[in-house]
Design a protein around this motif. Structure first.
Motif, PDB file in Angstrom:
ATOM      1  N   ALA A 116       0.909  -1.115   0.053  1.00 11.36           N
ATOM      2  CA  ALA A 116       0.006   0.219   0.069  1.00 11.36           C
ATOM      3  C   ALA A 116       0.938   1.309  -0.026  1.00 11.36           C
ATOM      4  CB  ALA A 116      -0.852   0.122   1.442  1.00 11.36           C
ATOM      5  N   ALA A 117       2.095   1.215   0.814  1.00 15.66           N
ATOM      6  CA  ALA A 117       2.827   2.361   0.525  1.00 15.66           C
ATOM      7  C   ALA A 117       3.543   2.545  -0.576  1.00 15.66           C
ATOM      8  CB  ALA A 117       4.015   2.013   1.738  1.00 15.66           C
ATOM      9  N   ILE A 118       3.983   1.449  -1.112  1.00 17.26           N
ATOM     10  CA  ILE A 118       4.486   1.652  -2.502  1.00 17.26           C
ATOM     11  C   ILE A 118       3.504   2.136  -3.500  1.00 17.26           C
ATOM     12  CG2 ILE A 118       5.482   0.280  -4.402  1.00 17.26           C
ATOM     13  CD1 ILE A 118       6.802  -1.431  -2.330  1.00 17.26           C
ATOM     14  N   ALA A 119       2.353   1.633  -3.570  1.00 18.85           N
ATOM     15  CA  ALA A 119       1.151   2.064  -4.484  1.00 18.85           C
ATOM     16  C   ALA A 119       0.904   3.594  -4.231  1.00 18.85           C
ATOM     17  CB  ALA A 119      -0.019   1.223  -4.008  1.00 18.85           C
ATOM     18  N   TYR A 120       0.807   4.297  -2.822  1.00 16.08           N
ATOM     19  CA  TYR A 120       0.622   5.419  -2.621  1.00 16.08           C
ATOM     20  C   TYR A 120       1.955   6.323  -3.231  1.00 16.08           C
ATOM     21  CZ  TYR A 120      -0.670   9.609  -0.206  1.00 16.08           C
ATOM     22  OH  TYR A 120      -0.895  11.050   0.289  1.00 16.08           O
ATOM     23  N   PHE A 121       3.068   5.691  -3.121  1.00 14.20           N
ATOM     24  CA  PHE A 121       4.225   6.662  -3.760  1.00 14.20           C
ATOM     25  C   PHE A 121       4.082   6.723  -5.317  1.00 14.20           C
ATOM     26  CE2 PHE A 121       8.435   6.072  -5.478  1.00 14.20           C
ATOM     27  CZ  PHE A 121       9.244   7.513  -4.950  1.00 14.20           C
ATOM     28  N   VAL A 122       3.344   5.502  -5.640  1.00 11.18           N
ATOM     29  CA  VAL A 122       3.341   5.576  -7.188  1.00 11.18           C
ATOM     30  C   VAL A 122       2.425   6.736  -7.667  1.00 11.18           C
ATOM     31  CG1 VAL A 122       2.338   4.232  -9.197  1.00 11.18           C
ATOM     32  CG2 VAL A 122       4.014   3.206  -7.719  1.00 11.18           C
ATOM     33  N   VAL A 123       1.028   6.608  -7.149  1.00  9.88           N
ATOM     34  CA  VAL A 123       0.258   7.714  -7.379  1.00  9.88           C
ATOM     35  C   VAL A 123       0.850   9.156  -7.028  1.00  9.88           C
ATOM     36  CG1 VAL A 123      -2.038   8.643  -6.489  1.00  9.88           C
ATOM     37  CG2 VAL A 123      -1.689   6.159  -6.525  1.00  9.88           C
ATOM     38  N   GLN A 124       1.645   9.284  -6.171  1.00  7.12           N
ATOM     39  CA  GLN A 124       2.171  10.734  -5.944  1.00  7.12           C
ATOM     40  C   GLN A 124       3.016  11.060  -7.084  1.00  7.12           C
ATOM     41  OE1 GLN A 124       3.294  11.721  -1.681  1.00  7.12           O
ATOM     42  NE2 GLN A 124       5.589  11.367  -2.590  1.00  7.12           N
ATOM     43  N   SER A 125       3.919  10.020  -7.231  1.00 10.78           N
ATOM     44  CA  SER A 125       4.836  10.122  -8.518  1.00 10.78           C
ATOM     45  C   SER A 125       4.121  10.557  -9.939  1.00 10.78           C
ATOM     46  CB  SER A 125       6.202   8.916  -8.714  1.00 10.78           C
ATOM     47  OG  SER A 125       6.443   8.712  -7.374  1.00 10.78           O
ATOM     48  N   GLN A 131       2.345  16.896 -13.466  1.00 13.04           N
ATOM     49  CA  GLN A 131       2.279  18.568 -13.105  1.00 13.04           C
ATOM     50  C   GLN A 131       3.497  19.143 -13.804  1.00 13.04           C
ATOM     51  OE1 GLN A 131       1.539  18.548  -8.919  1.00 13.04           O
ATOM     52  NE2 GLN A 131      -0.740  18.589  -9.418  1.00 13.04           N
ATOM     53  N   GLY A 132       4.715  18.368 -13.724  1.00 14.73           N
ATOM     54  CA  GLY A 132       5.696  18.924 -14.494  1.00 14.73           C
ATOM     55  C   GLY A 132       6.678  19.666 -13.474  1.00 14.73           C
ATOM     56  N   ALA A 133       7.581  20.155 -13.943  1.00 14.57           N
ATOM     57  CA  ALA A 133       8.695  20.918 -13.096  1.00 14.57           C
ATOM     58  C   ALA A 133       8.194  21.676 -12.068  1.00 14.57           C
ATOM     59  CB  ALA A 133       9.634  21.516 -14.064  1.00 14.57           C
ATOM     60  N   HIS A 134       6.930  22.453 -12.018  1.00  8.13           N
ATOM     61  CA  HIS A 134       6.722  23.151 -11.100  1.00  8.13           C
ATOM     62  C   HIS A 134       5.574  22.662 -10.306  1.00  8.13           C
ATOM     63  CE1 HIS A 134       9.424  26.393 -12.729  1.00  8.13           C
ATOM     64  NE2 HIS A 134       8.890  26.047 -14.002  1.00  8.13           N
ATOM     65  N   SER A 135       5.556  21.292 -10.127  1.00  7.25           N
ATOM     66  CA  SER A 135       4.424  20.733  -9.445  1.00  7.25           C
ATOM     67  C   SER A 135       4.245  21.247  -8.082  1.00  7.25           C
ATOM     68  CB  SER A 135       4.903  19.111  -9.390  1.00  7.25           C
ATOM     69  OG  SER A 135       3.949  18.580  -8.566  1.00  7.25           O
TER      70      SER A 135
END
Length: 203
Positions: A116-125, A131-135
């Motif tokens: 679940a932690a890895i999956a959340y990190f994937v969503v975030q990434s 969103q690009g460079a100025h996310s």
């Protein structure tokens, strides 16, 4: 599309997950406090731990999507991956409960938490990449110290249950302590995203 449908679907899935977990609790056969402790005591503890984790993910998910205006197909699929991992909580929680914290169920519960932690990190990434460079989300996340520390605790718990005192309960106790420690760490309010949201609104 906008985030409203994704958030509504995610909220519904998380509500169902909590409902399933509480339905797994066994009511006491008797009417005394000792009957409650004997029949439901362990179940209440495992339910509480998993409930806290689901609540943490719901809270962080809600805050994260404050910084997202629109979602792409990649974000939708990444979010489904997260929901899949969280939807396994009722199963892994019930197994750990019914086995009375046997080694293998505790290990699988830890793997579920790690997934679940890895999956959340994937969503975030995926969101940050979209969103690009100025996310704004990248700005809000910063160094993400808690996000980096959490998997270390999960791995420590998994390996403790696997290799420490394999015929006793010391390794399991260490594993559960690691899982509880991560939950406590994330319960502490994190104001990073709130600060970025306020900055955006003020501008």
């Amino acid at each position: 599309m906008r985030t409203s449908r994704l958030e509504a679907f995610s909220d519904g899935v998380l509500a169902i997950i909590i409902t399933i977990m509480v339905l797994e609790l066994k009511p006491p056969a008797g009417h005394s406090l000792s009957d409650l402790v004997h029949t439901t005591g362990i179940g209440l503890l495992t339910y509480l731990l998993s409930f806290v984790y689901v609540g943490i993910y719901w809270n962080n998910h809600h805050h994260m999507f404050h910084l997202v205006q629109r979602v792409t197909g990649g974000i939708l699929w990444a979010n489904l991956g997260l929901l899949f991992c969280l939807s396994l909580f009722p199963f892994t929680t019930a197994w750990m409960d019914e086995s009375e914290f046997a080694h293998t169920p505790v290990v699988i519960y830890g793997v579920n938490l790690l997934a679940a932690a890895i999956a959340y990190f994937v969503v975030q990434s995926v969101i940050i990449r979209h969103q690009g460079a100025h996310s704004p989300l990248r700005k809000a996340v910063g160094r993400d110290v808690k996000g980096k520390i959490s998997p270390i605790f999960y791995f420590a718990g998994i390996f403790s249950a696997l290799f420490i005192d394999p015929h006793g309960q010391i390794g399991v106790a260490i594993a559960l302590a690691c899982f509880v420690a991560v939950a406590i760490m994330w319960i502490i309010p994190d104001r990073r995203i709130d600060r970025v949201v306020h900055q955006i609104e003020e501008n």
